[in-house]
Design an enzyme around this catalytic site. Structure first.
Site, PDB file in Angstrom:
ATOM      1  N   ASP A  70       0.810  -1.217   0.035  1.00 29.94           N
ATOM      2  CA  ASP A  70       0.071   0.026  -0.212  1.00 29.94           C
ATOM      3  C   ASP A  70       0.743   1.409  -0.126  1.00 29.94           C
ATOM      4  OD1 ASP A  70       0.754  -0.969   2.512  1.00 29.94           O
ATOM      5  OD2 ASP A  70      -0.661   0.586   3.511  1.00 29.94           O
ATOM      6  N   GLU A  89      -0.028  -0.897   5.897  1.00 29.45           N
ATOM      7  CA  GLU A  89       1.114  -0.401   6.756  1.00 29.45           C
ATOM      8  C   GLU A  89       0.950   0.941   6.908  1.00 29.45           C
ATOM      9  OE1 GLU A  89       4.945   1.310   7.787  1.00 29.45           O
ATOM     10  OE2 GLU A  89       3.804   1.547   6.089  1.00 29.45           O
TER      11      GLU A  89
END
Length: 381
Positions: A73, A138
């Site tokens: 991400d 994250e």
């Protein structure tokens, strides 16, 4: 787009950048990576949860267990008009590859995959388990990603001996800084209660702003600890203060303050909470306080992992890295709870989370060689 210094790592980085994987959306990054790992003989296990994509991939068996870890991400690109090129269309200018996630951390992911491909088919001299742990959570709340995978692995009794996290750690040149730990992060949300009233009759009210200000000032001035050999002193920062009704003639009923500790191993979560409570009590405040522990501090002291990474960096890049526990938090805080040694090594971090994020094209293949060298050395040891 011109492609100087073509390499498999460069090509895979570009392919991943084209995936608009704004947290927690994986945007098929794990599918791309999974195909490459499967071709290298890895067993793939998806551990998706709560709208987050997670992958645990392994090859081999037994000890030692060496794990690459990272995240697919990225943060939102911001205003596209401020980018010199589309954030999801990789473009090379002056030896730099531009695109959201180029440095944080799709370049590292690509280097991990091509490092694994450099070690495929497996050298008969290698032993143990080569693993990869990836998540799409994250940059966001980090609740259903690596944290969740680690909980599952712990329940199975899985132990990681060594883990290399691909966070962008370098400052001026690739490999000039290694993170061998991170500070803990403890958040507090304080509400100081007062009694609302008219400003002309303060004796009929209790002003929470006046009551809270001296306590917050005292908290801001405390030396919480001295740090230690690996960590700076603990930092206390107030990030938000809110009060008032929006008019000048009303004493408000409450004040809200948010604060954060970035703390070293010289303090503990419990000790910080106890000291805060003592200050608030000493000022006679009527308050409520909610705590949220984002992560405990972790530290990898000099040992086999650090020695191996430093030796490979010296051999491949002729660089001697600085050791640091600075910066924010990372998923290393969760992985460290599995008992192994953890370090973070990745590209230059000067442009992460900014517009026109970029990575040096030449660093991508260099990073792949370093990653492959570290994994091979530890699994051959």
């Amino acid at each position: 787009m011109t492609k100087p210094e073509l390499s498999p790592t460069f090509d895979l980085t570009c392919e991943l950048i084209r995936c608009p994987s704004v947290t927690p959306d994986d945007a098929a990054c794990l599918t791309i990576i999974g195909r490459r790992l499967a071709a290298c003989g890895f067993t793939l296990e998806r551990m998706d949860h709560g709208g987050v994509a997670n992958l645990w991939a392994t090859r081999g068996g037994g000890s030692p267990v060496f794990c690459f870890a990272g995240h697919t991400d990225v943060v939102p690109p911001g205003e596209s008009a401020q980018w010199l090129s589309d954030p999801y269309t990789p473009e090379v200018r002056d030896g730099l590859l531009y695109g959201r996630g180029a440095a944080d951390m799709k370049g590292s992911l690509a280097a991990m995959v091509t490092a694994i491909e450099r070690l495929s088919p497996p050298d008969p001299a290698l032993r143990g388990t080569l693993a990869l742990l990836l998540t799409s959570d994250e940059e966001g709340p980090a609740q259903h990603g690596t944290r969740r995978v680690v909980e599952t692995l712990r329940a199975r009794g899985t132990h990681l001996d060594y883990c290399l996290v691909g966070e962008p750690s370098s400052h001026h040149r690739l490999g000039d800084l290694l993170r061998n730990g991170r500070r803990g992060s403890l958040n507090g949300r304080l509400v100081v209660h007062g009694v609302q009233g008219h400003v002309a009759y303060p004796e009929r009210a209790v002003n929470p702003i006046h009551r809270a200000a001296p306590a917050l000032a005292e908290l801001s001035g405390i030396q919480w600890d001295q740090g230690n050999e690996f960590f700076p002193a603990t930092s206390f920062q107030i990030s938000n203060v809110q009060s008032g009704t929006g008019v000048e003639n009303v004493i408000p009923a409450s004040l809200r303050a948010w604060f954060n500790f970035r703390y070293s191993t010289a303090s503990t979560c419990a000790s910080l909470q106890t000291r805060v409570a003592a200050v608030l009590a000493a000022h006679g405040l009527d308050y409520t306080l909610e705590w949220h522990l984002s992560g405990e501090p972790f530290l990898t002291e000099p040992g086999q992992l650090l020695a191996t990474v430093m030796a490979v960096l010296a051999q491949e890049l002729a660089v001697v890295p600085e050791l640091s526990t600075g910066g924010g938090t990372s998923d290393g805080r969760f992985i460290a709870t599995l008992g192994g040694q953890v370090v973070e090594l990745g590209p230059i971090n000067a442009t992460i989370h900014q517009v026109n994020e970029c990575v040096r094209v030449s660093d991508l293949e260099d990073l792949s060689r370093v990653y492959a060298g570290v994994a091979a050395a530890l699994l051959r040891a």
